[in-house]
Design a protein around this motif. Structure first.
Motif, short mmCIF file in Angstrom:
data_model
loop_
_atom_site.label_atom_id
_atom_site.label_comp_id
_atom_site.label_asym_id
_atom_site.label_seq_id
_atom_site.Cartn_x
_atom_site.Cartn_y
_atom_site.Cartn_z
N ASP A 1 31.94 45.84 109.15
CA ASP A 1 32.94 44.86 109.58
C ASP A 1 34.34 45.31 109.18
O ASP A 1 35.30 45.22 109.96
N GLU A 2 34.46 45.78 107.94
CA GLU A 2 35.77 46.19 107.42
C GLU A 2 36.32 47.40 108.18
O GLU A 2 37.52 47.48 108.46
N ALA B 1 35.44 48.31 111.18
CA ALA B 1 35.39 48.07 112.63
C ALA B 1 34.43 49.02 113.34
O ALA B 1 34.71 49.50 114.43
N ASN C 1 49.37 40.70 105.05
CA ASN C 1 48.00 41.08 105.34
C ASN C 1 47.05 39.95 104.97
O ASN C 1 46.99 39.55 103.81
N TRP D 1 43.04 38.50 105.33
CA TRP D 1 41.64 38.62 105.73
C TRP D 1 41.13 37.20 105.96
O TRP D 1 41.41 36.29 105.18
N ASN E 1 49.17 41.19 109.78
CA ASN E 1 47.87 41.81 110.08
C ASN E 1 46.79 40.82 109.70
O ASN E 1 46.60 40.52 108.52
N GLN F 1 42.84 40.22 109.72
CA GLN F 1 41.57 40.93 109.89
C GLN F 1 40.41 39.95 109.83
O GLN F 1 40.09 39.44 108.75
N THR G 1 36.90 38.98 109.18
CA THR G 1 35.84 39.65 108.44
C THR G 1 35.13 38.67 107.51
O THR G 1 35.72 37.67 107.09
N ALA H 1 44.74 42.98 100.44
CA ALA H 1 45.28 41.92 101.29
C ALA H 1 46.20 41.06 100.44
O ALA H 1 46.14 41.09 99.20
N GLU I 1 43.44 35.60 101.56
CA GLU I 1 42.27 35.50 102.44
C GLU I 1 41.98 34.03 102.73
O GLU I 1 42.29 33.14 101.93
#
Length: 296
Positions: free
Chosen positions: A29-30, A32, A97, A99, A126, A128, A130, A141, A144
């Motif tokens: 997952d991290e 991709a 960033n 998550w 960004n 992500q 996940t 990051a 989260e």
């Protein structure tokens, strides 16, 4: 002096991610890529080195003693590369960033991102999607967004509860037209349900709804909530949704609540380092999330 031939950098990245997350799937997952690609990288790396680095442990993996020693040094090497890369680049615009658990990222936050990235801040964001958790202390990051039971975060991090949504079974009108006899918890427990990673979430929901004597639960597993909900929209069965993820589908009629219930499970939370909790970027992110969730 000739440098020894190095293993594939891609394989080393896969190994570092597996060692840090404890899961081949989370590492995929991290990075991709699929978990089968990560497994192949691990096999090639071990073959190249002639050393066993990982072994299976239940649903995850564990590093061997040789793997632990190698992972410690590889992690330091990637940290050095990351610092060197940051130092070499021109000073960029501020970047946030994040998550985020995939369901809320895909079905709610993505459409509202311009409110966070646009004027007056003009940040680079960004996000992500996940199920993995970043090492916030190492700067993987800035924050989260998780879906978890508790809001008390230990050690160097803080967590703030954003919303605790009601959780309930949903299906498409077409599916319910084919199976009109679903009128009770017992009826629901006997059909093929749509699961995420395992049957555990449905089992917990049934228990909180008041049905403890469960038969073995059946149905396909799709790993992520947004995939399970999409399968329900396509008429493939009954999935668990919540107020955050399926509100638009309920309003449009694409999904229907199968059985009336009042079950609450996990809470959406924002997690960040305590030392950064008052940073303007983290404060802006908290305020934005509260507006999005309040106005949905």
């Amino acid at each position: 002096m000739t440098r020894p031939r190095l293993p594939s950098l891609i394989a080393l990245r896969a190994f570092e991610a597996v060692g840090r997350t404890g899961s081949v799937r989370a590492a995929g997952d991290e990075l991709a890529v699929s978990h089968t690609v990560v497994s192949r990288h691990l096999q090639n790396l071990q073959k190249s080195l002639g050393v066993v680095l990982v072994r299976g442990e239940g649903r995850g993996v564990m590093l061997t003693s040789a793997g632990l020693a190698f992972h410690g040094q590889i992690s330091q090497a990637f940290d050095i590369i990351a610092r060197a890369t940051s130092a070499a680049r021109p000073t960029p615009r501020p970047t946030l960033n994040i998550w985020c658990i995939p369901g809320i990222a895909n079905r709610l936050l993505l459409s509202r991102l311009p409110e966070l990235t646009g004027p007056p801040r003009n940040w680079e964001v960004n996000m992500q999607p996940t199920l993995s958790h970043p090492d916030l202390a190492r700067g993987e990051a800035d924050a989260e967004i998780v879906y978890a039971d508790i809001t008390d975060a230990p050690g160097a991090v803080m967590a703030e509860a954003l919303v605790r949504p009601r959780v309930f079974p949903v299906a498409s009108p077409a599916y319910l037209a084919r199976y009109p006899a679903i009128a009770s918890l017992e009826d629901l427990s006997e059909i093929a349900l749509i699961h995420e990673e395992s049957t555990a979430q449905w089992a917990r929901w049934f228990e909180r709804a008041g049905l403890c004597d469960l038969p073995p639960l059946r149905g396909q597993r799709l790993w992520h909530a947004h995939l399970a909900i999409e399968a329900a929209r396509l008429g493939q069965g009954v999935a668990l949704g919540n107020d955050v993820l399926v509100e638009d589908d309920l309003r449009s009629g694409a999904l229907v609540e199968v059985i009336s219930s009042s079950v609450y499970m996990e809470t959406y939370q924002l997690v960040a380092l305590k030392e950064r909790w008052s940073d303007p970027a983290i404060v802006a992110l908290r305020d934005w999330l509260k507006r999005v969730l309040a106005g949905r």
